[in-house]
Design a protein around this motif. Structure first.
Motif, PDB file in Angstrom:
ATOM      1  N   GLY A  23     148.274  56.727  -1.115  1.00 44.35           N
ATOM      2  CA  GLY A  23     148.597  58.349  -1.097  1.00 44.35           C
ATOM      3  C   GLY A  23     149.529  58.311   0.387  1.00 44.35           C
ATOM      4  O   GLY A  23     149.897  57.386   0.849  1.00 44.35           O
ATOM      5  N   PRO A  24     149.672  59.295   0.853  1.00 44.73           N
ATOM      6  CA  PRO A  24     150.664  59.732   1.807  1.00 44.73           C
ATOM      7  C   PRO A  24     150.229  58.924   3.262  1.00 44.73           C
ATOM      8  O   PRO A  24     151.099  58.411   3.892  1.00 44.73           O
ATOM      9  N   ALA A  25     148.909  58.916   3.227  1.00 40.17           N
ATOM     10  CA  ALA A  25     148.485  58.394   4.452  1.00 40.17           C
ATOM     11  C   ALA A  25     148.543  56.904   4.646  1.00 40.17           C
ATOM     12  O   ALA A  25     149.003  56.394   5.760  1.00 40.17           O
ATOM     13  N   GLU A  26     148.365  55.980   3.681  1.00 41.79           N
ATOM     14  CA  GLU A  26     148.530  54.717   3.287  1.00 41.79           C
ATOM     15  C   GLU A  26     149.842  54.394   3.491  1.00 41.79           C
ATOM     16  O   GLU A  26     150.325  53.562   4.175  1.00 41.79           O
ATOM     17  N   ASP A  27     150.975  55.385   2.907  1.00 42.54           N
ATOM     18  CA  ASP A  27     152.273  55.097   3.095  1.00 42.54           C
ATOM     19  C   ASP A  27     152.921  55.199   4.646  1.00 42.54           C
ATOM     20  O   ASP A  27     153.668  54.532   5.189  1.00 42.54           O
ATOM     21  N   ILE A  28     152.317  56.270   5.427  1.00 40.90           N
ATOM     22  CA  ILE A  28     152.741  56.319   6.719  1.00 40.90           C
ATOM     23  C   ILE A  28     152.154  54.977   7.663  1.00 40.90           C
ATOM     24  O   ILE A  28     152.777  54.363   8.521  1.00 40.90           O
ATOM     25  N   ILE A  29     150.901  54.673   7.272  1.00 39.71           N
ATOM     26  CA  ILE A  29     150.115  53.525   7.892  1.00 39.71           C
ATOM     27  C   ILE A  29     151.134  52.301   7.569  1.00 39.71           C
ATOM     28  O   ILE A  29     151.394  51.631   8.602  1.00 39.71           O
ATOM     29  N   THR A  30     151.697  52.248   6.586  1.00 43.95           N
ATOM     30  CA  THR A  30     152.587  50.995   6.398  1.00 43.95           C
ATOM     31  C   THR A  30     153.872  51.289   6.853  1.00 43.95           C
ATOM     32  O   THR A  30     154.350  50.365   7.696  1.00 43.95           O
ATOM     33  N   LYS A  31     154.453  52.457   6.719  1.00 44.11           N
ATOM     34  CA  LYS A  31     155.923  52.589   7.291  1.00 44.11           C
ATOM     35  C   LYS A  31     155.709  52.700   9.042  1.00 44.11           C
ATOM     36  O   LYS A  31     156.905  51.929   9.340  1.00 44.11           O
ATOM     37  N   ASP A  32     154.722  52.984   9.609  1.00 43.66           N
ATOM     38  CA  ASP A  32     154.822  52.950  11.019  1.00 43.66           C
ATOM     39  C   ASP A  32     154.128  51.666  11.545  1.00 43.66           C
ATOM     40  O   ASP A  32     154.028  51.437  12.824  1.00 43.66           O
ATOM     41  N   LYS A  33     153.741  50.742  10.451  1.00 43.04           N
ATOM     42  CA  LYS A  33     153.547  49.300  10.990  1.00 43.04           C
ATOM     43  C   LYS A  33     152.115  49.373  11.754  1.00 43.04           C
ATOM     44  O   LYS A  33     152.185  48.529  12.770  1.00 43.04           O
ATOM     45  N   CYS A  34     151.298  50.255  11.325  1.00 42.28           N
ATOM     46  CA  CYS A  34     150.027  50.463  12.137  1.00 42.28           C
ATOM     47  C   CYS A  34     149.347  48.949  12.001  1.00 42.28           C
ATOM     48  O   CYS A  34     148.607  48.551  13.067  1.00 42.28           O
ATOM     49  N   GLY A  35     149.371  48.221  10.972  1.00 48.33           N
ATOM     50  CA  GLY A  35     148.963  47.072  10.766  1.00 48.33           C
ATOM     51  C   GLY A  35     149.132  45.893  11.774  1.00 48.33           C
ATOM     52  O   GLY A  35     148.726  44.727  11.749  1.00 48.33           O
ATOM     53  N   SER A  36     150.287  46.132  12.392  1.00 51.22           N
ATOM     54  CA  SER A  36     150.724  45.008  13.250  1.00 51.22           C
ATOM     55  C   SER A  36     149.933  45.028  14.636  1.00 51.22           C
ATOM     56  O   SER A  36     149.787  44.132  15.430  1.00 51.22           O
ATOM     57  N   CYS A  37     149.163  45.998  14.930  1.00 51.78           N
ATOM     58  CA  CYS A  37     148.361  46.173  16.072  1.00 51.78           C
ATOM     59  C   CYS A  37     147.002  46.290  15.564  1.00 51.78           C
ATOM     60  O   CYS A  37     145.875  45.805  16.354  1.00 51.78           O
ATOM     61  N   HIS A  38     146.565  47.170  14.503  1.00 49.22           N
ATOM     62  CA  HIS A  38     145.191  47.379  13.934  1.00 49.22           C
ATOM     63  C   HIS A  38     144.844  46.702  12.626  1.00 49.22           C
ATOM     64  O   HIS A  38     145.622  46.539  11.843  1.00 49.22           O
ATOM     65  N   THR A  39     143.727  46.253  12.546  1.00 45.59           N
ATOM     66  CA  THR A  39     143.361  45.679  11.411  1.00 45.59           C
ATOM     67  C   THR A  39     141.931  46.564  11.102  1.00 45.59           C
ATOM     68  O   THR A  39     141.438  47.445  11.725  1.00 45.59           O
ATOM     69  N   ALA A  40     141.619  46.534   9.841  1.00 45.77           N
ATOM     70  CA  ALA A  40     140.395  47.545   9.313  1.00 45.77           C
ATOM     71  C   ALA A  40     138.938  46.884  10.018  1.00 45.77           C
ATOM     72  O   ALA A  40     138.294  47.758  10.616  1.00 45.77           O
ATOM     73  N   THR A  41     138.822  45.549  10.371  1.00 44.49           N
ATOM     74  CA  THR A  41     137.572  45.025  10.957  1.00 44.49           C
ATOM     75  C   THR A  41     137.638  44.065  12.264  1.00 44.49           C
ATOM     76  O   THR A  41     136.523  44.157  12.745  1.00 44.49           O
ATOM     77  N   THR A  42     138.852  43.760  12.212  1.00 46.97           N
ATOM     78  CA  THR A  42     138.684  42.867  13.557  1.00 46.97           C
ATOM     79  C   THR A  42     139.675  43.417  14.625  1.00 46.97           C
ATOM     80  O   THR A  42     140.874  44.026  14.392  1.00 46.97           O
ATOM     81  N   THR A  43     139.584  43.293  15.764  1.00 45.65           N
ATOM     82  CA  THR A  43     140.430  43.515  16.893  1.00 45.65           C
ATOM     83  C   THR A  43     141.586  42.547  17.044  1.00 45.65           C
ATOM     84  O   THR A  43     141.588  41.310  17.018  1.00 45.65           O
TER      85      THR A  43
END
Length: 99
Positions: A23-43
């Protein structure tokens, strides 16, 4: 018997196809590279989404607080997320549903 197999195949196809379309939210999370600092379960560099969800557990204003944080950049080292309010709410929902 053929009908049951056809229905089962259609159900499986619909279930699995939902996983292929973000969905759009997942696309934004990917585009903005949120995963480079955040993960679902670990710091990582920043708190996990699960820890953010735990922090706001039971807080009726949690969604609004997260949306505001994303809009303003909230912290010095967090970038602003340029997205509609609806998309930011969807991102907040993803974060708050993390366990």
């Amino acid at each position: 018997m053929k009908l049951i197999l056809t229905i089962a195949a259609c159900g499986a196809t619909l279930t699995l196809s939902g996983l292929a379309f973000a969905g759009p939210a997942e696309d934004i999370i990917t585009k903005d590279k949120c995963g480079s600092c955040h993960t679902a379960t670990t710091t990582k560099k920043a708190p996990s989404w699960a820890s953010v969800a735990e922090k706001y557990k039971g807080d009726a204003g949690a969604e609004a607080k997260i949306v505001n944080f994303l809009k303003t950049g909230g912290a010095e080292d967090h970038k602003k997320v340029a997205a509609s309010d609806a998309d930011l709410k969807a991102i907040a929902a993803i974060v708050l549903s993390s366990k």
